[in-house]
Design a protein around this motif. Structure first.
Motif, PDB file in Angstrom:
ATOM      1  N   GLY A  14       0.747  -1.341   0.069  1.00  0.00           N
ATOM      2  CA  GLY A  14      -0.089   0.195  -0.248  1.00  0.00           C
ATOM      3  C   GLY A  14       0.869   1.288   0.137  1.00  0.00           C
ATOM      4  N   ALA A  15       2.156   1.375   0.746  1.00  0.00           N
ATOM      5  CA  ALA A  15       2.996   2.517   0.814  1.00  0.00           C
ATOM      6  C   ALA A  15       3.432   2.828  -0.666  1.00  0.00           C
ATOM      7  CB  ALA A  15       4.069   2.076   1.545  1.00  0.00           C
ATOM      8  N   PHE A  16       3.097   1.801  -1.699  1.00  0.00           N
ATOM      9  CA  PHE A  16       3.416   2.214  -3.115  1.00  0.00           C
ATOM     10  C   PHE A  16       2.352   2.458  -3.958  1.00  0.00           C
ATOM     11  CE2 PHE A  16       3.667   0.202  -7.417  1.00  0.00           C
ATOM     12  CZ  PHE A  16       4.551   1.082  -8.013  1.00  0.00           C
ATOM     13  N   PHE A  17       1.264   1.591  -3.523  1.00  0.00           N
ATOM     14  CA  PHE A  17      -0.020   1.407  -4.666  1.00  0.00           C
ATOM     15  C   PHE A  17      -0.672   2.567  -4.264  1.00  0.00           C
ATOM     16  CE2 PHE A  17      -4.259  -0.096  -4.965  1.00  0.00           C
ATOM     17  CZ  PHE A  17      -4.391  -0.424  -6.113  1.00  0.00           C
ATOM     18  N   TRP A  18      -1.038   3.277  -3.143  1.00  0.00           N
ATOM     19  CA  TRP A  18      -2.118   4.433  -3.183  1.00  0.00           C
ATOM     20  C   TRP A  18      -1.348   5.502  -3.736  1.00  0.00           C
ATOM     21  CZ3 TRP A  18      -6.196   2.294  -2.523  1.00  0.00           C
ATOM     22  CH2 TRP A  18      -6.235   1.037  -1.452  1.00  0.00           C
ATOM     23  N   PRO A  19      -0.160   5.941  -3.734  1.00  0.00           N
ATOM     24  CA  PRO A  19       0.377   6.939  -4.552  1.00  0.00           C
ATOM     25  C   PRO A  19       0.596   6.823  -6.077  1.00  0.00           C
ATOM     26  CG  PRO A  19       1.924   6.786  -2.631  1.00  0.00           C
ATOM     27  CD  PRO A  19       0.725   5.631  -2.777  1.00  0.00           C
ATOM     28  N   PHE A  20       0.557   5.394  -6.273  1.00  0.00           N
ATOM     29  CA  PHE A  20       0.637   4.942  -7.786  1.00  0.00           C
ATOM     30  C   PHE A  20      -0.857   5.102  -8.465  1.00  0.00           C
ATOM     31  CE2 PHE A  20      -0.712   1.324 -10.549  1.00  0.00           C
ATOM     32  CZ  PHE A  20       0.186   1.688 -11.860  1.00  0.00           C
ATOM     33  N   VAL A  21      -1.940   5.118  -7.721  1.00  0.00           N
ATOM     34  CA  VAL A  21      -3.169   5.184  -8.372  1.00  0.00           C
ATOM     35  C   VAL A  21      -3.412   6.404  -8.505  1.00  0.00           C
ATOM     36  CG1 VAL A  21      -5.777   4.890  -7.511  1.00  0.00           C
ATOM     37  CG2 VAL A  21      -4.142   2.851  -7.252  1.00  0.00           C
ATOM     38  N   ARG A  22      -3.108   7.592  -7.679  1.00  0.00           N
ATOM     39  CA  ARG A  22      -3.358   8.941  -7.635  1.00  0.00           C
ATOM     40  C   ARG A  22      -2.624   9.625  -8.961  1.00  0.00           C
ATOM     41  NH1 ARG A  22      -2.853  13.201  -2.795  1.00  0.00           N
ATOM     42  NH2 ARG A  22      -4.132  11.784  -1.970  1.00  0.00           N
ATOM     43  N   ILE A  23      -1.496   9.081  -9.185  1.00  0.00           N
ATOM     44  CA  ILE A  23      -0.520   9.423 -10.106  1.00  0.00           C
ATOM     45  C   ILE A  23      -1.085   8.883 -11.393  1.00  0.00           C
ATOM     46  CG2 ILE A  23       1.938   9.237 -11.036  1.00  0.00           C
ATOM     47  CD1 ILE A  23       2.880   9.262  -8.163  1.00  0.00           C
ATOM     48  N   LEU A  24      -1.489   7.817 -11.519  1.00  0.00           N
ATOM     49  CA  LEU A  24      -1.976   7.161 -12.831  1.00  0.00           C
ATOM     50  C   LEU A  24      -3.180   7.864 -13.207  1.00  0.00           C
ATOM     51  CD1 LEU A  24      -1.408   5.097 -15.079  1.00  0.00           C
ATOM     52  CD2 LEU A  24      -2.931   3.553 -13.767  1.00  0.00           C
ATOM     53  N   ALA A  25      -3.975   8.014 -12.522  1.00  0.00           N
ATOM     54  CA  ALA A  25      -5.248   8.908 -12.470  1.00  0.00           C
ATOM     55  C   ALA A  25      -5.021  10.408 -12.996  1.00  0.00           C
ATOM     56  CB  ALA A  25      -6.115   9.265 -11.282  1.00  0.00           C
ATOM     57  N   PHE A  26      -3.950  10.954 -12.650  1.00  0.00           N
ATOM     58  CA  PHE A  26      -3.341  12.250 -12.949  1.00  0.00           C
ATOM     59  C   PHE A  26      -2.981  12.078 -14.446  1.00  0.00           C
ATOM     60  CE2 PHE A  26       0.261  14.985 -13.569  1.00  0.00           C
ATOM     61  CZ  PHE A  26      -0.432  16.193 -13.639  1.00  0.00           C
ATOM     62  N   LEU A  27      -2.143  11.329 -14.637  1.00  0.00           N
ATOM     63  CA  LEU A  27      -1.513  11.125 -15.934  1.00  0.00           C
ATOM     64  C   LEU A  27      -2.241  10.636 -17.057  1.00  0.00           C
ATOM     65  CD1 LEU A  27       1.831   9.243 -15.199  1.00  0.00           C
ATOM     66  CD2 LEU A  27       1.597  11.583 -15.480  1.00  0.00           C
ATOM     67  N   SER A  28      -3.665  10.251 -16.575  1.00  0.00           N
ATOM     68  CA  SER A  28      -4.604   9.703 -17.789  1.00  0.00           C
ATOM     69  C   SER A  28      -5.469  10.865 -18.021  1.00  0.00           C
ATOM     70  CB  SER A  28      -5.415   8.891 -17.088  1.00  0.00           C
ATOM     71  OG  SER A  28      -4.929   7.676 -16.807  1.00  0.00           O
ATOM     72  N   THR A  29      -5.595  12.181 -17.352  1.00  0.00           N
ATOM     73  CA  THR A  29      -6.345  13.328 -17.695  1.00  0.00           C
ATOM     74  C   THR A  29      -5.371  14.658 -17.817  1.00  0.00           C
ATOM     75  OG1 THR A  29      -6.654  13.670 -15.208  1.00  0.00           O
ATOM     76  CG2 THR A  29      -8.250  12.626 -16.434  1.00  0.00           C
ATOM     77  N   VAL A  32      -0.517  16.733 -22.060  1.00  0.00           N
ATOM     78  CA  VAL A  32       0.742  16.092 -22.561  1.00  0.00           C
ATOM     79  C   VAL A  32       0.665  14.696 -22.381  1.00  0.00           C
ATOM     80  CG1 VAL A  32       3.094  16.173 -22.671  1.00  0.00           C
ATOM     81  CG2 VAL A  32       1.874  18.291 -22.495  1.00  0.00           C
ATOM     82  N   PHE A  33       0.772  14.152 -20.991  1.00  0.00           N
ATOM     83  CA  PHE A  33       0.768  12.783 -20.368  1.00  0.00           C
ATOM     84  C   PHE A  33      -0.420  12.184 -20.825  1.00  0.00           C
ATOM     85  CE2 PHE A  33       2.585  15.442 -17.290  1.00  0.00           C
ATOM     86  CZ  PHE A  33       3.860  15.067 -17.230  1.00  0.00           C
ATOM     87  N   SER A  34      -1.773  12.641 -21.201  1.00  0.00           N
ATOM     88  CA  SER A  34      -2.733  12.016 -21.861  1.00  0.00           C
ATOM     89  C   SER A  34      -3.116  11.775 -23.157  1.00  0.00           C
ATOM     90  CB  SER A  34      -4.140  12.757 -20.904  1.00  0.00           C
ATOM     91  OG  SER A  34      -4.292  14.027 -21.646  1.00  0.00           O
ATOM     92  N   ALA A  35      -2.025  12.553 -23.937  1.00  0.00           N
ATOM     93  CA  ALA A  35      -2.102  12.491 -25.461  1.00  0.00           C
ATOM     94  C   ALA A  35      -2.349  10.858 -26.018  1.00  0.00           C
ATOM     95  CB  ALA A  35      -1.157  13.029 -26.022  1.00  0.00           C
ATOM     96  N   THR A  36      -3.117  10.815 -27.045  1.00  0.00           N
ATOM     97  CA  THR A  36      -3.505   9.414 -27.620  1.00  0.00           C
ATOM     98  C   THR A  36      -2.295   8.861 -27.973  1.00  0.00           C
ATOM     99  OG1 THR A  36      -4.221  10.372 -29.408  1.00  0.00           O
ATOM    100  CG2 THR A  36      -5.861   9.758 -27.887  1.00  0.00           C
ATOM    101  N   GLN A  37      -0.967   9.472 -28.568  1.00  0.00           N
ATOM    102  CA  GLN A  37       0.159   8.950 -29.122  1.00  0.00           C
ATOM    103  C   GLN A  37       0.887   8.315 -27.955  1.00  0.00           C
ATOM    104  OE1 GLN A  37      -0.931  11.923 -29.688  1.00  0.00           O
ATOM    105  NE2 GLN A  37      -1.045  12.321 -31.526  1.00  0.00           N
ATOM    106  N   ILE A  38       0.726   8.574 -26.556  1.00  0.00           N
ATOM    107  CA  ILE A  38       1.369   7.881 -25.720  1.00  0.00           C
ATOM    108  C   ILE A  38       0.758   6.677 -25.133  1.00  0.00           C
ATOM    109  CG2 ILE A  38       2.222   8.223 -23.346  1.00  0.00           C
ATOM    110  CD1 ILE A  38       2.210  11.133 -23.495  1.00  0.00           C
ATOM    111  N   PRO A  39       1.520   5.524 -25.443  1.00  0.00           N
ATOM    112  CA  PRO A  39       0.750   4.318 -25.058  1.00  0.00           C
ATOM    113  C   PRO A  39       0.549   4.129 -23.655  1.00  0.00           C
ATOM    114  CG  PRO A  39       2.643   3.919 -26.449  1.00  0.00           C
ATOM    115  CD  PRO A  39       2.785   5.313 -25.918  1.00  0.00           C
TER     116      PRO A  39
END
Length: 263
Positions: A14-29, A32-39
């Motif tokens: 959880g020490a790694f997983f909970w920050p990962f969820v917030r960061i991934l949600a941020f990068l998805s919206t 630049v980071f959410s561009a469709t060209q970025i796999p």
């Protein structure tokens, strides 16, 4: 022999997983980071790297079972926080896209659409052109790094906790920012719209003075030419404009976080 309980393993993950969820949600919206060209694999890998880099400096994560009710609520909370920050920063491109749509409509180019790689949908050509200009200026001003700074601050302002802290005031500010998109978009398009309005008035006067002229033949190319001239005159002010929009979006992100944490 070292014995590890399931609660200890969940706490370490959880020490790694909970920050990962917030960061991934941020990068998805976020822009630049959410561009469709970025796999998606690249986006997930970047979220993993950021989580590994940020985890040692973050407050201790709460011991929560992943499949429990508290775990599901905490997961939803981290997703909402990350999406909110990314949505607030996307305000820049939404305002510029709206301005380009209004300009295209007044120039007579509303029918001309182009695929936008940032959003993955077809938008007017002028909107796509302005989006590319703003994207280049956004990256030149290190906007993507500033948004990551806001994301890092979110863990201090709004730490991961089992106590649900999402207050209604924060979501009201985020929804009210939708009206800001229209206000900023019209402010951006106003110089070009003013020039096109004068041309339309002049064409109306000309139609009264010389009814035999075919205004469709004269007016359509004239509006397009003068519209591009007005856009060219607007270009020197774009860096200052993008800087202002970036400041507005970052202030909105901080405001949403503070209101969500304090109510």
């Amino acid at each position: 022999m070292i014995a590890l309980s399931s609660s200890q393993i969940e706490h370490w993950i959880g020490a790694f997983f909970w920050p990962f969820v917030r960061i991934l949600a941020f990068l998805s919206t976020a822009p630049v980071f959410s561009a469709t060209q970025i796999p998606i694999q690249v986006r997930v890998g970047l979220a993993v790297l950021l989580s590994v880099a940020l985890t040692p400096a973050l407050p201790e994560m709460p011991p929560v079972e992943f499949l429990s009710g508290d775990g599901l609520l905490l997961l939803l909370e981290q997703i909402l926080i990350g999406v909110s920050i990314g949505f607030a920063v996307t305000l820049i491109f939404s305002a510029v896209q709206f301005a380009g749509s209004v300009i295209s409509l007044q120039m007579g180019l509303g029918f001309s659409t182009f695929f936008d790689p940032q959003t993955g949908v077809e938008i007017p050509t002028i909107s796509n052109f302005l989006n590319l200009i703003v994207l280049l200026l956004f990256m030149a001003l290190n906007g993507q790094l500033l948004t990551l700074v806001v994301l890092d601050r979110s863990f201090t302002i709004f730490p991961v906790s089992t106590q649900l802290q999402l207050h209604a005031n924060a979501w009201h500010s985020l929804v009210a920012a939708g009206g800001m998109v229209f206000a900023l978009g019209l402010a951006i398009a106003l110089p070009v719209l003013g020039a096109l309005l004068l041309i339309n008035i002049a064409l109306g006067v000309l139609s009264k003075l010389a009814p035999q002229l075919n205004l469709f033949v004269i007016g359509f190319p004239l509006l397009i030419i003068l519209g591009f001239v007005a856009l060219a005159l607007l270009m020197p002010a774009m860096p200052v404009l993008v800087q202002h929009l970036l400041n507005v979006s970052l202030q909105l992100s901080n405001q949403v976080l503070l209101q969500a944490a304090r109510g």
